[in-house]
Each structure stands twice: as structure tokens, then as C-alpha cells.
Design a protein around this motif. Sequence first.
Motif, short mmCIF file in Angstrom:
data_model
loop_
_atom_site.label_atom_id
_atom_site.label_comp_id
_atom_site.label_asym_id
_atom_site.label_seq_id
_atom_site.Cartn_x
_atom_site.Cartn_y
_atom_site.Cartn_z
N LEU A 1 -7.78 0.34 1.34
CA LEU A 1 -7.71 -0.27 2.66
C LEU A 1 -8.49 0.56 3.67
O LEU A 1 -9.10 0.02 4.61
N ARG A 2 -8.48 1.88 3.48
CA ARG A 2 -9.28 2.74 4.34
C ARG A 2 -10.78 2.52 4.09
O ARG A 2 -11.59 2.55 5.01
N TYR B 1 -10.83 -7.19 0.13
CA TYR B 1 -9.76 -6.60 -0.67
C TYR B 1 -8.40 -6.87 -0.04
O TYR B 1 -8.20 -6.72 1.16
N GLN B 2 -7.45 -7.29 -0.87
CA GLN B 2 -6.06 -7.50 -0.47
C GLN B 2 -5.15 -6.76 -1.44
O GLN B 2 -5.43 -6.71 -2.65
N VAL B 3 -4.07 -6.19 -0.95
CA VAL B 3 -3.16 -5.44 -1.81
C VAL B 3 -2.23 -6.43 -2.51
O VAL B 3 -1.09 -6.66 -2.10
N ALA C 1 0.83 -1.20 0.00
CA ALA C 1 0.00 0.00 0.00
C ALA C 1 0.86 1.25 0.00
O ALA C 1 0.45 2.30 -0.50
N LYS D 1 -12.03 -0.27 3.19
CA LYS D 1 -12.26 -1.55 3.86
C LYS D 1 -12.56 -1.36 5.34
O LYS D 1 -13.33 -2.13 5.94
N GLN D 2 -11.98 -0.31 5.92
CA GLN D 2 -12.18 -0.02 7.33
C GLN D 2 -13.38 0.90 7.57
O GLN D 2 -13.66 1.30 8.70
N ALA E 1 -3.81 2.12 -0.65
CA ALA E 1 -3.94 2.57 0.74
C ALA E 1 -5.33 3.16 0.98
O ALA E 1 -5.94 2.94 2.03
#
Length: 202
Positions: A13-14, A66-68, A3, A16-17, A10
Motif C-alpha cells: 500500500l505504501r 492493488y487491493q488488500v 494490511a 501504491k502511494q 501494508a
Amino acid sequence: MSAELDPDAALMLRVKQGDSHAVTELVDKYKQPVMNVVYRMFRDATEAEDLAQNVFVQVYKSAHRYQVSAKFATWLFTIARNLCLNEIRRRTRHPAQTLDAPHPEQDGHPWPQFEDKKAVSPPDCLLQGELEEKIEEALAELPENQRTAILLCRQDELSYEEIDEVLGCSLSATKSLIHRARETLKEKLKPYLRTGVWRGSE
């Protein structure tokens, strides 16, 4: 890919949170590129907007897993291509139906809506003049893989290596698709094209 190397990953990922600001940033950045690619697949500005909306709805629904593992743009355009292919298959089975975007809410978290259709400017591929019309016609006549490859190639976010991930083929096959698409377009547009707009390095 980490990320740290891909700021958009990145942001995802946010998302995702549950970060709604990250959602807005990604939509603002990628709405127009996605709409441009989708428009050139279907040549209908209204349905391109609807299908692009569906792409981001799917991104939101997939956020929890989701995965980076690749560049965010690669993941995004893979979703866009898959939804376009699904829509093409659906139209083949049910040609009279129109595109119906799903409700963009899940678990109480609304996905940001695109601007009202009446206020939206057309995708930047909706240009004026005979040349632009001929380019669109020539693109529409390309095989699906060639059309997708050349459109993604013209998105600055994606390299050849990333395009081959979207298409699910080898790097050499991707380069070949792009080369054949360019040659076909040059031949079809020879009477109209006086610039090297489709010329590029391999």
C-alpha cells in the motif's frame, strides 16, 4: 485480510502511494524466493533473474490498482506463475527468442535493479552434487501444476489455502497436486534419496 494482519500488504500500500523505501523492502524480501521458483520452472539462472525482474516490474505497474484482498505473497506468486506461463507459451510459439526484460521505469519512478549478474550468487536451489541434480531433473519432469504447487509449498510464506488461490483450484485439488508431486518425486529419487526431504504433513 487487512494490511494490519499482513505487513507486506501494508508495504505494498505504501508502494501504491509512491514510497520507494517500501519498494526496496519488498524486493529485498521476495527477490530470492521468486527467483528460486522461476529457476525451477526454466532451469536457467540468467533467465530466472530476468523473469524475476519482470515479476517485480509487473508488481510495480499494478500498484495503482492493488487491493488488500489476499496475502501479499499470494498475489505476488500469482503474478510470477502467470508470467512463467506466458513465457512458456511464448517459447512454444517463438522458440528461438530470448527473454527480454522490459524497461523497469514508469512515470519517472525507477524499479530497483537486481545486482549485477556477475556479482549475483546463484539461487539457493543451485546446489552441488548428484542428488541435487536429480531433484532438479525430477522437478522439471512434473506437470506444470504439480511443479508449481510443490515449489510454492516449500516457500514458507504460503499455506495450502494460499497456494490454491495462486493455482486457481480448490483446496482439495491443491493437496492432491502436492501429494502426487511428492509421491512422484519420492519414486524417481528412491535410488538417491536417503532422507525424508520431501516427506511432510498433508
